[in-house]
Write a protein that holds these residues in place. Sequence first.
Motif, PDB file in Angstrom:
ATOM      1  N   PRO A 124     -14.402 -16.678  -4.452  1.00 37.53           N
ATOM      2  CA  PRO A 124     -13.683 -16.947  -3.270  1.00 37.53           C
ATOM      3  C   PRO A 124     -13.313 -15.262  -2.612  1.00 37.53           C
ATOM      4  O   PRO A 124     -13.535 -14.483  -3.478  1.00 37.53           O
ATOM      5  N   GLY A 125     -12.891 -15.399  -1.354  1.00 35.94           N
ATOM      6  CA  GLY A 125     -12.568 -14.033  -0.841  1.00 35.94           C
ATOM      7  C   GLY A 125     -13.226 -14.046   0.363  1.00 35.94           C
ATOM      8  O   GLY A 125     -13.658 -15.100   1.115  1.00 35.94           O
ATOM      9  N   LYS A 126     -13.270 -12.859   1.211  1.00 36.06           N
ATOM     10  CA  LYS A 126     -13.632 -12.723   2.652  1.00 36.06           C
ATOM     11  C   LYS A 126     -15.168 -12.213   2.562  1.00 36.06           C
ATOM     12  O   LYS A 126     -15.342 -11.304   1.885  1.00 36.06           O
ATOM     13  N   LEU A 127     -15.815 -12.959   2.917  1.00 38.38           N
ATOM     14  CA  LEU A 127     -17.633 -12.637   2.846  1.00 38.38           C
ATOM     15  C   LEU A 127     -17.811 -11.901   4.041  1.00 38.38           C
ATOM     16  O   LEU A 127     -17.586 -11.897   5.221  1.00 38.38           O
ATOM     17  N   ALA A 128     -18.868 -10.881   3.803  1.00 38.96           N
ATOM     18  CA  ALA A 128     -19.521 -10.389   5.042  1.00 38.96           C
ATOM     19  C   ALA A 128     -21.151 -10.100   4.324  1.00 38.96           C
ATOM     20  O   ALA A 128     -21.231  -9.762   3.242  1.00 38.96           O
ATOM     21  N   PHE A 129     -21.675 -10.421   5.236  1.00 39.61           N
ATOM     22  CA  PHE A 129     -23.332 -10.224   5.088  1.00 39.61           C
ATOM     23  C   PHE A 129     -23.944  -9.364   6.332  1.00 39.61           C
ATOM     24  O   PHE A 129     -23.549  -9.756   7.343  1.00 39.61           O
ATOM     25  N   ASP A 130     -24.806  -8.748   6.151  1.00 40.37           N
ATOM     26  CA  ASP A 130     -25.589  -7.890   7.224  1.00 40.37           C
ATOM     27  C   ASP A 130     -26.943  -7.674   6.845  1.00 40.37           C
ATOM     28  O   ASP A 130     -27.563  -7.474   5.731  1.00 40.37           O
ATOM     29  N   TRP A 131     -27.908  -7.604   7.865  1.00 39.19           N
ATOM     30  CA  TRP A 131     -29.444  -7.485   7.710  1.00 39.19           C
ATOM     31  C   TRP A 131     -29.465  -5.820   7.841  1.00 39.19           C
ATOM     32  O   TRP A 131     -29.078  -4.925   8.261  1.00 39.19           O
ATOM     33  N   THR A 170     -16.815  -1.155  -2.238  1.00 40.79           N
ATOM     34  CA  THR A 170     -16.294  -1.163  -0.672  1.00 40.79           C
ATOM     35  C   THR A 170     -17.567  -1.872  -0.036  1.00 40.79           C
ATOM     36  O   THR A 170     -18.587  -2.062  -0.388  1.00 40.79           O
ATOM     37  N   ARG A 171     -17.214  -2.403   1.380  1.00 40.11           N
ATOM     38  CA  ARG A 171     -18.281  -3.076   2.092  1.00 40.11           C
ATOM     39  C   ARG A 171     -19.597  -2.034   1.994  1.00 40.11           C
ATOM     40  O   ARG A 171     -19.583  -0.859   2.420  1.00 40.11           O
ATOM     41  N   PRO A 172     -20.686  -2.523   1.569  1.00 43.83           N
ATOM     42  CA  PRO A 172     -21.944  -1.775   1.878  1.00 43.83           C
ATOM     43  C   PRO A 172     -22.212  -1.632   3.327  1.00 43.83           C
ATOM     44  O   PRO A 172     -22.149  -2.299   4.208  1.00 43.83           O
ATOM     45  N   VAL A 173     -23.121  -0.561   3.628  1.00 49.79           N
ATOM     46  CA  VAL A 173     -23.437  -0.030   4.959  1.00 49.79           C
ATOM     47  C   VAL A 173     -24.918   0.356   4.894  1.00 49.79           C
ATOM     48  O   VAL A 173     -25.257   1.107   4.168  1.00 49.79           O
ATOM     49  N   TRP A 174     -25.679  -0.401   5.796  1.00 48.19           N
ATOM     50  CA  TRP A 174     -27.061  -0.161   5.732  1.00 48.19           C
ATOM     51  C   TRP A 174     -27.493   1.136   6.680  1.00 48.19           C
ATOM     52  O   TRP A 174     -26.662   1.353   7.538  1.00 48.19           O
ATOM     53  N   ALA A 175     -28.218   1.971   6.274  1.00 44.06           N
ATOM     54  CA  ALA A 175     -28.834   3.065   7.317  1.00 44.06           C
ATOM     55  C   ALA A 175     -29.476   2.394   8.339  1.00 44.06           C
ATOM     56  O   ALA A 175     -30.040   1.165   8.264  1.00 44.06           O
ATOM     57  N   THR A 176     -29.687   3.226   9.418  1.00 40.18           N
ATOM     58  CA  THR A 176     -29.958   2.483  10.888  1.00 40.18           C
ATOM     59  C   THR A 176     -31.393   2.373  10.895  1.00 40.18           C
ATOM     60  O   THR A 176     -32.050   1.766  11.817  1.00 40.18           O
ATOM     61  N   SER A 177     -31.986   3.254  10.184  1.00 34.42           N
ATOM     62  CA  SER A 177     -33.712   3.162  10.417  1.00 34.42           C
ATOM     63  C   SER A 177     -34.392   2.870   9.077  1.00 34.42           C
ATOM     64  O   SER A 177     -35.472   2.936   9.267  1.00 34.42           O
ATOM     65  N   GLN A 178     -34.060   2.720   7.786  1.00 33.46           N
ATOM     66  CA  GLN A 178     -34.575   2.478   6.836  1.00 33.46           C
ATOM     67  C   GLN A 178     -33.726   1.699   5.752  1.00 33.46           C
ATOM     68  O   GLN A 178     -32.490   1.339   5.693  1.00 33.46           O
ATOM     69  N   PRO A 179     -34.520   0.613   4.765  1.00 36.28           N
ATOM     70  CA  PRO A 179     -33.698  -0.254   3.997  1.00 36.28           C
ATOM     71  C   PRO A 179     -32.887   0.479   2.962  1.00 36.28           C
ATOM     72  O   PRO A 179     -33.372   0.251   1.809  1.00 36.28           O
ATOM     73  N   LYS A 180     -31.914   1.327   3.345  1.00 37.29           N
ATOM     74  CA  LYS A 180     -31.030   1.995   2.269  1.00 37.29           C
ATOM     75  C   LYS A 180     -29.884   1.474   2.633  1.00 37.29           C
ATOM     76  O   LYS A 180     -29.266   1.462   3.805  1.00 37.29           O
ATOM     77  N   LEU A 181     -29.044   1.538   1.505  1.00 38.68           N
ATOM     78  CA  LEU A 181     -27.363   0.692   1.264  1.00 38.68           C
ATOM     79  C   LEU A 181     -26.726   1.917   0.719  1.00 38.68           C
ATOM     80  O   LEU A 181     -26.940   2.489  -0.172  1.00 38.68           O
ATOM     81  N   ALA A 182     -25.332   2.052   1.580  1.00 38.59           N
ATOM     82  CA  ALA A 182     -24.489   2.901   0.773  1.00 38.59           C
ATOM     83  C   ALA A 182     -23.228   2.205   0.478  1.00 38.59           C
ATOM     84  O   ALA A 182     -22.719   1.379   1.357  1.00 38.59           O
ATOM     85  N   PHE A 183     -22.451   2.507  -0.443  1.00 36.84           N
ATOM     86  CA  PHE A 183     -21.324   1.962  -0.700  1.00 36.84           C
ATOM     87  C   PHE A 183     -20.468   2.993  -1.727  1.00 36.84           C
ATOM     88  O   PHE A 183     -20.794   3.840  -2.170  1.00 36.84           O
TER      89      PHE A 183
END
Length: 467
Positions: A124-131, A170-183
Amino acid sequence: MLIMRVATTLVVCVWLASLAVAQETPAPQFGVEVNDRIDSTMAYTEIGKNGVCSLWVIGGRRPRVLVSGDIPVAPRWVVRDRAFQWSPDGRRIAFASPRDNKFDIYLAQPTGGAPSRVAHAFGPGKLAFDWDPTSRFLSIWVDDGRGGPVFVLDTAEHELAEVSAGMVATRPVWATSQPKLAFVARSDKGRALYVVEAGAERAKASVCAEGGLSGNVWWSPTGAELVAEAADADGTPRVLYMASASGGQVRPISQNVAQPRFADWSPDGRRVAFAGQVGGTGLALYLATAPWAAPPVAIVGAPGDGMLLEQVGDAIGSEQWAAWSPSGDALCYVAGPSDTVKNRWLYVAGPDGSGRRAMSEPVECRGFRWSPDGRSLLFAGRRGSQGRLSITAYVVPASGSSADLRRLVPNVGHIAWSPDGRYVSYVTFDIYDRNHQLLQVADPTGAANPQRVAEAMEEYAWAPVGR
């Protein structure tokens, strides 16, 4: 930040909606002039009089129900941001469905057909999902109040991997031009910044900064660098660091700036605009320039300037400090005299902060958007001491000034451009029911009357241009 090109499909997310093949209903007539067709696409959530929230798609003359009945779609208030997300190519819509205090993730085709469940039982918790920018991967994160694990779903192979290696992130963040994720997650070195390639089985710490990192991260346009915010234990911003996505040394870019926050990269990746505190409670706007060795320069709020930066955003649904034009040849922000809280106007300046022009005088700006081609600015504001219900949408040419203001419609919020720049969208309110939101679309030239798209609207998003 969360500023994409888009075409036009409307989607409505409905609580306790049903799974069904897309079916057409006549376009509603609300006593206002309705255009023959809207050839752009957008997604929206709408709650019916029976309390049911439906997921719809609209493109052209007729809205089509996409999901209804057997699959409940999560309403906005039970998720972190929104309950549905367009893929960047516009070909699929991911949405969340609550079940037993947890969430399942589904994919739907905007053209219709039965949605498919691709992941289940998060929470349970607050869900966040991103492409990711390639439209192949979905990041999934559930915040239990302290953070949570980070997962990546490969929608092509139907494989789900936890990439945070059991750490609370923390919430992950996608790069704007490549499939790389930062958290950001806590490791034996403290709170460290992690970067991971989509599809990797484990996150690998590639960059790390001394002191606590807050989790606020901003990718460069190329995906080679990131700005990461360090904060005190109470969350007060302390330093902005520049880090390489491939690891190595980090360097501060906010030298001599108190409580630096927010970062907006110029499209060429050579400048970063950010805010910082001056004079106790005031805000200044700074520019840091590659290669990031020189101290940042204040372009608003410098000694003798007589102006302070203003945080806005209640008209667009998220906080806003400044924004680069799509080409990077101009920077837009809201500022006003340092000796008063009034007269907070919209300004446009050159990429180095010079030559600023007032664009909204005498209208106080409460949120703004660049047009996709960078030639116009859409903003919402009010005159003098008028209340929230008097917030009005305006359009002004970016090459012009306050003398060129065009008033569009009153009583608006959540303003946006269509990806092709042909329409502006906004939320307005039923005068008899303040909680009854209406979604409308208008011609930015003012040549045609607005079209009402949905009643009891909860949230909306334009579809990306890729489709």
